[in-house]
Write a protein that holds these residues in place. Structure first.
Motif, PDB file in Angstrom:
ATOM      1  N   GLU A  82       0.611  -1.081   0.202  1.00 57.81           N
ATOM      2  CA  GLU A  82       0.065  -0.186   0.004  1.00 57.81           C
ATOM      3  C   GLU A  82       0.730   1.146   0.220  1.00 57.81           C
ATOM      4  OE1 GLU A  82      -2.341  -0.005   3.148  1.00 57.81           O
ATOM      5  OE2 GLU A  82      -4.465  -2.140   2.243  1.00 57.81           O
ATOM      6  N   SER A  83       1.554   1.437   0.977  1.00 54.05           N
ATOM      7  CA  SER A  83       2.222   2.550   0.874  1.00 54.05           C
ATOM      8  C   SER A  83       3.452   2.870  -0.538  1.00 54.05           C
ATOM      9  CB  SER A  83       3.634   2.189   1.845  1.00 54.05           C
ATOM     10  OG  SER A  83       4.776   1.513   1.699  1.00 54.05           O
ATOM     11  N   THR A  84       3.512   2.160  -1.384  1.00 53.80           N
ATOM     12  CA  THR A  84       4.489   2.351  -2.670  1.00 53.80           C
ATOM     13  C   THR A  84       3.528   1.411  -3.867  1.00 53.80           C
ATOM     14  OG1 THR A  84       6.481   2.840  -1.693  1.00 53.80           O
ATOM     15  CG2 THR A  84       6.729   2.391  -4.899  1.00 53.80           C
ATOM     16  N   PRO A  85       2.184   2.307  -4.415  1.00 55.33           N
ATOM     17  CA  PRO A  85       1.130   0.806  -5.209  1.00 55.33           C
ATOM     18  C   PRO A  85       1.998   0.320  -5.933  1.00 55.33           C
ATOM     19  CG  PRO A  85       0.314   3.287  -4.734  1.00 55.33           C
ATOM     20  CD  PRO A  85       1.390   3.160  -3.778  1.00 55.33           C
ATOM     21  N   GLY A  86       1.808  -0.254  -6.828  1.00 51.86           N
ATOM     22  CA  GLY A  86       2.684  -0.788  -8.024  1.00 51.86           C
ATOM     23  C   GLY A  86       4.135  -1.553  -7.673  1.00 51.86           C
ATOM     24  N   ARG A 211      -6.271  -1.401  -4.271  1.00 51.90           N
ATOM     25  CA  ARG A 211      -5.856  -0.975  -4.799  1.00 51.90           C
ATOM     26  C   ARG A 211      -5.432  -0.921  -6.187  1.00 51.90           C
ATOM     27  NH1 ARG A 211      -5.024   2.592  -0.549  1.00 51.90           N
ATOM     28  NH2 ARG A 211      -3.588   3.366  -1.045  1.00 51.90           N
ATOM     29  N   VAL A 212      -5.868  -1.605  -7.011  1.00 51.74           N
ATOM     30  CA  VAL A 212      -5.759  -1.325  -8.646  1.00 51.74           C
ATOM     31  C   VAL A 212      -6.332  -0.152  -9.094  1.00 51.74           C
ATOM     32  CG1 VAL A 212      -6.289  -2.555 -10.785  1.00 51.74           C
ATOM     33  CG2 VAL A 212      -5.634  -3.684  -9.179  1.00 51.74           C
ATOM     34  N   ASN A 213      -6.811   0.665  -8.064  1.00 53.08           N
ATOM     35  CA  ASN A 213      -7.222   2.054  -9.168  1.00 53.08           C
ATOM     36  C   ASN A 213      -6.030   2.835  -8.514  1.00 53.08           C
ATOM     37  OD1 ASN A 213      -8.310   1.574  -6.497  1.00 53.08           O
ATOM     38  ND2 ASN A 213      -9.288   2.909  -5.888  1.00 53.08           N
ATOM     39  N   VAL A 214      -4.795   2.595  -8.249  1.00 53.91           N
ATOM     40  CA  VAL A 214      -3.968   3.863  -7.737  1.00 53.91           C
ATOM     41  C   VAL A 214      -2.762   3.035  -7.885  1.00 53.91           C
ATOM     42  CG1 VAL A 214      -4.819   4.572  -5.348  1.00 53.91           C
ATOM     43  CG2 VAL A 214      -3.577   2.680  -4.948  1.00 53.91           C
ATOM     44  N   GLU A 271      -1.713 -11.422  -6.364  1.00 52.98           N
ATOM     45  CA  GLU A 271      -1.655 -12.473  -5.248  1.00 52.98           C
ATOM     46  C   GLU A 271      -0.717 -11.478  -3.988  1.00 52.98           C
ATOM     47  OE1 GLU A 271       0.959 -15.728  -6.587  1.00 52.98           O
ATOM     48  OE2 GLU A 271      -1.052 -15.929  -7.225  1.00 52.98           O
ATOM     49  N   ASP A 272       0.147 -10.216  -4.381  1.00 52.11           N
ATOM     50  CA  ASP A 272       0.709  -9.262  -2.692  1.00 52.11           C
ATOM     51  C   ASP A 272      -0.685  -8.295  -2.762  1.00 52.11           C
ATOM     52  OD1 ASP A 272       2.859 -11.463  -3.249  1.00 52.11           O
ATOM     53  OD2 ASP A 272       3.809  -9.135  -4.490  1.00 52.11           O
ATOM     54  N   SER A 273      -1.377  -8.179  -3.057  1.00 49.20           N
ATOM     55  CA  SER A 273      -2.068  -7.536  -2.442  1.00 49.20           C
ATOM     56  C   SER A 273      -2.974  -8.253  -1.778  1.00 49.20           C
ATOM     57  CB  SER A 273      -3.329  -6.580  -3.664  1.00 49.20           C
ATOM     58  OG  SER A 273      -2.350  -5.997  -4.211  1.00 49.20           O
ATOM     59  N   ALA A 274      -3.520  -9.921  -1.909  1.00 50.62           N
ATOM     60  CA  ALA A 274      -4.208 -10.183  -1.390  1.00 50.62           C
ATOM     61  C   ALA A 274      -3.539 -11.119   0.342  1.00 50.62           C
ATOM     62  CB  ALA A 274      -4.475 -11.762  -1.653  1.00 50.62           C
ATOM     63  N   ILE A 275      -2.426 -11.455   0.212  1.00 47.84           N
ATOM     64  CA  ILE A 275      -1.163 -11.097   0.891  1.00 47.84           C
ATOM     65  C   ILE A 275      -1.845 -10.046   2.475  1.00 47.84           C
ATOM     66  CG2 ILE A 275       1.061 -10.814   2.509  1.00 47.84           C
ATOM     67  CD1 ILE A 275       1.606 -12.775  -0.252  1.00 47.84           C
ATOM     68  N   THR A 276      -1.307  -8.419   2.228  1.00 48.11           N
ATOM     69  CA  THR A 276      -1.571  -6.968   2.473  1.00 48.11           C
ATOM     70  C   THR A 276      -3.215  -7.454   3.288  1.00 48.11           C
ATOM     71  OG1 THR A 276      -0.321  -5.954   1.206  1.00 48.11           O
ATOM     72  CG2 THR A 276      -2.436  -4.571   2.526  1.00 48.11           C
TER      73      THR A 276
END
Length: 330
Positions: A82-86, A211-214, A271-276
């Motif tokens: 989240e702190s650095t999207p992408g 957070r795909v939108n950011v 997949e990493d977003s799912a971990i968050t």
């Protein structure tokens, strides 16, 4: 002999335990700061009525004493998307004999090291950091998995012809061997099953939770947009939403570069977003995001998935915003 900083960290605990003998053993230590802190602590205990033993009968210090004082020495890890999207930031706090290392690796969706830093932590700093992590989640990423993820990313970076930070190479002895293949997600079998069949009407919230939108532009959408304009010259912002959506999928279909980007970096980032989300206790949403990643990986033509236009729409908006910032900076 233990280092001065380690002993300084231990003195408040000795005061709390009223361990006067241990403090007496430190009052003539070679380190001036340790001597000063020990003598002050002895004065505190004496004022509380604690009997202070003679200095000629000090209690010896051993590695075992310090190990007990240091508390839990297991490595801990988290991941932050989240702190650095992408990008995915993998953080590992790994205790060593007298101190701890904190490793922070920024990994792209292409599994390449973007940045890597090593910090030396005292036990106090490590404890405070873990307390901060605990405020956000009582869950942890497996440290061995995190190590393997960093090592895998290092090899992918080098094989792509890019250099890696020297600090990373300096830490290879601690990070271990590189895995033979990309580490599979440790969430396999952890998340609950979900009744979720993605389509263009129900996927937007799941993408937003990931957070795909950011995200910044992580895929090149310009060739796709050129095809849309060429095939549908009469299409504009006033056209029906369904018509614009279908035209977008039509422009994406068959784009092998887009297909490769979806299967690699987009699926990786999901997949990493799912971990968050899992770290935050959002198990159901994490499971839904993993469904999206799995569909992309398994589809022969992920660019033709009926819901993929929603993700591409976010990337188009991100690309336009990026180009606008570039023009303003000229």
């Amino acid at each position: 002999m233990a280092s001065g900083p380690a002993l300084l960290e231990s003195i408040p605990k000795l005061v709390a335990a009223r361990d006067a003998a241990a403090l007496v053993a430190l009052q003539d230590h070679d380190d001036k700061q340790v001597r000063k802190a020990a003598r002050k602590a002895i004065h505190t205990l004496r004022s509380k009525g604690v009997t202070i033993p003679e200095a000629d009968a000090p209690r010896g210090w051993s590695a075992g004493d310090l190990k007990d004082l240091r508390g839990d020495l297991a490595a801990v890890a988290v991941i932050d998307t989240e702190s650095t999207p992408g990008l995915s930031r993998v953080m590992i706090s790994a205790p060593q004999e007298e101190r701890s290392y904190l490793w922070v690796a920024a990994i792209s969706g292409r599994d390449q090291i973007v940045d890597f830093a090593t910090y030396v932590q005292t036990d106090g700093q490590r404890s405070r950091m873990i307390r901060d992590w605990d405020r956000g989640s009582d869950r942890r990423v497996p440290a061995d998995w995190a190590r393997a993820r960093i090592r895998w990313a290092r090899e992918q970076t080098l094989s792509s012809g890019f250099a890696v930070p020297r600090q990373l190479d300096d830490m290879l002895v601690h990070l271990g061997e590189a895995p033979a293949s990309r580490p599979t997600s440790f969430l396999d079998g952890v998340l609950p099953p979900v009744d979720f069949t993605p389509d263009k009407d129900n996927v937007i919230m799941t993408l937003a939770n990931a957070r795909v939108n950011v995200w910044p532009p992580v895929i090149d959408v310009e060739p796709m947009m050129r095809r849309v304009n060429e095939k549908h010259p009469d299409l504009n912002e006033q056209s029906p939403e369904d018509a614009r959506y279908d035209a977008l999928l039509d422009g994406a279909r068959g784009d092998e570069t887009l297909r490769a980007d979806l299967k690699a970096q987009v699926a990786n980032l999901l997949e990493d977003s799912a971990i968050t989300l899992w770290l935050g206790g959002n198990d159901v949403e994490a499971a839904k995001v993993r469904v999206l990643a799995a569909e992309i990986r398994l589809a022969a033509e992920p660019e033709a998935l009926p819901w993929i236009g929603r993700l591409l729409g976010f990337q188009i908006a991100s690309t336009f915003a990026y180009l606008s910032r570039q023009q303003q900076g000229q």
